[in-house]
Design a protein around this motif. Structure first.
Motif, PDB file in Angstrom:
ATOM      1  N   THR A   1       0.828  -1.206   0.000  1.00 40.61           N
ATOM      2  CA  THR A   1       0.000   0.000   0.000  1.00 40.61           C
ATOM      3  C   THR A   1       0.863   1.257   0.000  1.00 40.61           C
ATOM      4  N   GLU A   2       1.887   1.280   0.846  1.00 36.90           N
ATOM      5  CA  GLU A   2       2.755   2.467   0.937  1.00 36.90           C
ATOM      6  C   GLU A   2       3.564   2.681  -0.343  1.00 36.90           C
ATOM      7  N   VAL A   3       4.074   1.606  -0.924  1.00 37.74           N
ATOM      8  CA  VAL A   3       4.840   1.724  -2.170  1.00 37.74           C
ATOM      9  C   VAL A   3       3.935   2.227  -3.292  1.00 37.74           C
ATOM     10  N   THR A   4       2.700   1.744  -3.337  1.00 31.86           N
ATOM     11  CA  THR A   4       1.747   2.186  -4.361  1.00 31.86           C
ATOM     12  C   THR A   4       1.445   3.672  -4.197  1.00 31.86           C
ATOM     13  N   LYS A   5       1.229   4.127  -2.958  1.00 30.28           N
ATOM     14  CA  LYS A   5       0.972   5.552  -2.711  1.00 30.28           C
ATOM     15  C   LYS A   5       2.166   6.406  -3.144  1.00 30.28           C
ATOM     16  N   LEU A   6       3.371   5.948  -2.790  1.00 33.40           N
ATOM     17  CA  LEU A   6       4.583   6.672  -3.165  1.00 33.40           C
ATOM     18  C   LEU A   6       4.714   6.764  -4.679  1.00 33.40           C
ATOM     19  N   SER A   7       4.465   5.665  -5.370  1.00 29.95           N
ATOM     20  CA  SER A   7       4.561   5.634  -6.826  1.00 29.95           C
ATOM     21  C   SER A   7       3.606   6.633  -7.461  1.00 29.95           C
ATOM     22  N   GLU A   8       2.383   6.657  -6.969  1.00 33.53           N
ATOM     23  CA  GLU A   8       1.385   7.578  -7.509  1.00 33.53           C
ATOM     24  C   GLU A   8       1.777   9.031  -7.257  1.00 33.53           C
ATOM     25  N   LYS A   9       2.299   9.321  -6.058  1.00 28.66           N
ATOM     26  CA  LYS A   9       2.713  10.693  -5.731  1.00 28.66           C
ATOM     27  C   LYS A   9       3.881  11.152  -6.602  1.00 28.66           C
ATOM     28  N   ILE A  10       4.831  10.267  -6.853  1.00 28.01           N
ATOM     29  CA  ILE A  10       5.989  10.633  -7.677  1.00 28.01           C
ATOM     30  C   ILE A  10       5.533  11.014  -9.077  1.00 28.01           C
ATOM     31  N   ARG A  11       4.571  10.297  -9.591  1.00 30.42           N
ATOM     32  CA  ARG A  11       4.076  10.551 -10.938  1.00 30.42           C
ATOM     33  C   ARG A  11       3.157  11.778 -10.986  1.00 30.42           C
ATOM     34  N   SER A  12       2.199  11.855 -10.086  1.00 30.78           N
ATOM     35  CA  SER A  12       1.167  12.882 -10.200  1.00 30.78           C
ATOM     36  C   SER A  12       1.496  14.185  -9.488  1.00 30.78           C
ATOM     37  N   LYS A  13       2.036  14.131  -8.282  1.00 32.47           N
ATOM     38  CA  LYS A  13       2.308  15.357  -7.537  1.00 32.47           C
ATOM     39  C   LYS A  13       3.699  15.911  -7.786  1.00 32.47           C
ATOM     40  N   ALA A  14       4.701  15.034  -7.802  1.00 35.46           N
ATOM     41  CA  ALA A  14       6.074  15.499  -8.003  1.00 35.46           C
ATOM     42  C   ALA A  14       6.371  15.762  -9.470  1.00 35.46           C
ATOM     43  N   LYS A  15       5.562  15.188 -10.356  1.00 36.98           N
ATOM     44  CA  LYS A  15       5.739  15.337 -11.805  1.00 36.98           C
ATOM     45  C   LYS A  15       7.169  14.973 -12.224  1.00 36.98           C
ATOM     46  N   ALA A  16       7.639  13.849 -11.689  1.00 38.90           N
ATOM     47  CA  ALA A  16       9.001  13.390 -11.944  1.00 38.90           C
ATOM     48  C   ALA A  16       9.160  12.890 -13.373  1.00 38.90           C
ATOM     49  N   ASN A  17      10.389  12.941 -13.873  1.00 45.57           N
ATOM     50  CA  ASN A  17      10.724  12.400 -15.186  1.00 45.57           C
ATOM     51  C   ASN A  17      11.202  10.967 -15.095  1.00 45.57           C
ATOM     52  N   ALA A  18      11.659  10.564 -13.925  1.00 49.15           N
ATOM     53  CA  ALA A  18      12.125   9.205 -13.685  1.00 49.15           C
ATOM     54  C   ALA A  18      12.125   8.973 -12.183  1.00 49.15           C
ATOM     55  N   ALA A  19      12.150   7.713 -11.799  1.00 51.80           N
ATOM     56  CA  ALA A  19      12.207   7.351 -10.383  1.00 51.80           C
ATOM     57  C   ALA A  19      13.416   6.462 -10.162  1.00 51.80           C
ATOM     58  N   LEU A  20      14.216   6.784  -9.158  1.00 57.53           N
ATOM     59  CA  LEU A  20      15.374   5.981  -8.788  1.00 57.53           C
ATOM     60  C   LEU A  20      15.047   5.288  -7.478  1.00 57.53           C
ATOM     61  N   LEU A  21      15.102   3.963  -7.474  1.00 58.77           N
ATOM     62  CA  LEU A  21      14.695   3.196  -6.302  1.00 58.77           C
ATOM     63  C   LEU A  21      15.797   2.285  -5.800  1.00 58.77           C
ATOM     64  N   ALA A  22      15.937   2.241  -4.492  1.00 58.43           N
ATOM     65  CA  ALA A  22      16.806   1.275  -3.833  1.00 58.43           C
ATOM     66  C   ALA A  22      15.927   0.487  -2.879  1.00 58.43           C
ATOM     67  N   GLY A  23      16.056  -0.796  -2.884  1.00 60.54           N
ATOM     68  CA  GLY A  23      15.246  -1.624  -2.000  1.00 60.54           C
ATOM     69  C   GLY A  23      15.105  -3.015  -2.565  1.00 60.54           C
ATOM     70  N   SER A  24      14.112  -3.715  -2.063  1.00 61.85           N
ATOM     71  CA  SER A  24      13.919  -5.099  -2.475  1.00 61.85           C
ATOM     72  C   SER A  24      13.304  -5.163  -3.873  1.00 61.85           C
ATOM     73  N   VAL A  25      13.460  -6.314  -4.502  1.00 58.82           N
ATOM     74  CA  VAL A  25      12.872  -6.529  -5.825  1.00 58.82           C
ATOM     75  C   VAL A  25      11.346  -6.512  -5.721  1.00 58.82           C
ATOM     76  N   ASN A  26      10.794  -6.995  -4.592  1.00 61.59           N
ATOM     77  CA  ASN A  26       9.341  -6.974  -4.407  1.00 61.59           C
ATOM     78  C   ASN A  26       8.804  -5.545  -4.368  1.00 61.59           C
ATOM     79  N   ALA A  27       9.490  -4.655  -3.641  1.00 63.95           N
ATOM     80  CA  ALA A  27       9.065  -3.259  -3.586  1.00 63.95           C
ATOM     81  C   ALA A  27       9.204  -2.621  -4.970  1.00 63.95           C
ATOM     82  N   LEU A  28      10.269  -2.949  -5.674  1.00 62.51           N
ATOM     83  CA  LEU A  28      10.475  -2.439  -7.032  1.00 62.51           C
ATOM     84  C   LEU A  28       9.349  -2.909  -7.951  1.00 62.51           C
TER      85      LEU A  28
END
Length: 179
Positions: free
Chosen positions: A15-42
């Motif tokens: 749930t938290e990863v999904t919320k973060l993903s949506e915020k990066i795309r819609s609110k932050a208007k990012a061009n790319a996302a850089l992630l460190a963590g588990s393959v499941n979270a990715l």
């Protein structure tokens, strides 16, 4: 994000990863996302990004961050399968460099990881951490940066990366107090 060990924590993480993903795309208007963590979270993050395909704003490309150690081919394949398009590979073990002569791949980790990432279907992006400070502009002029790029390409067996991430390590200011 730590890897959850029980079903409730797994659901909360998703749930938290999904919320973060949506915020990066819609609110932050990012061009790319850089992630460190588990393959499941990715994977969860990439699935949410893919759900935005055809909508506005659309999905952003996802890049995984390497810790600078030698990457296992199986892990790289899992990262690609999860939906990442590239992986950021630290140059010189992620250590700050003061000059081009500091770039060395004595153990061959960058070269090995670069080739393994390409083989797994990921675009490798070398990351160089430059020493900052007052003389940053005079130290890293156009000629120096061009020579830096050539040195990185040389370390990557002559293969041009699609991009290079330049990080500037700025020293903390000694005049931050208000007195």
């Amino acid at each position: 994000i730590p890897e959850p060990t029980d079903p409730t924590a797994l659901l909360l993480q998703s749930t938290e990863v999904t919320k973060l993903s949506e915020k990066i795309r819609s609110k932050a208007k990012a061009n790319a996302a850089l992630l460190a963590g588990s393959v499941n979270a990715l994977r969860t993050f990439c699935v949410e990004q893919e759900s935005a395909r055809g909508n506005f704003p659309g999905p952003v490309p996802v890049l995984a961050l390497s810790d600078g150690t030698e990457c296992d081919a199986g892990v790289l394949a899992d990262i690609a399968d999860a939906g990442a398009v590239g992986i950021v590979l630290p140059v010189n073990g992620g250590e700050v460099i003061d000059s081009i002569s500091d770039i060395s791949d004595a153990e061959g980790i960058l070269k090995t990881n670069f080739a393994a990432a390409l083989e797994a279907g990921l675009q490798p992006l070398p990351e160089v951490c430059l020493a900052g400070g007052e003389n940053l502009e005079s130290k890293w002029d156009e000629e120096q940066v061009t020579a830096l790029v050539e040195a990185i390409v040389s370390e990557c067996d002559g293969v041009d990366p699609v991009g290079i991430v330049l990080t500037v390590d700025m020293p903390e200011s000694e005049t931050d107090d208000d007195s």
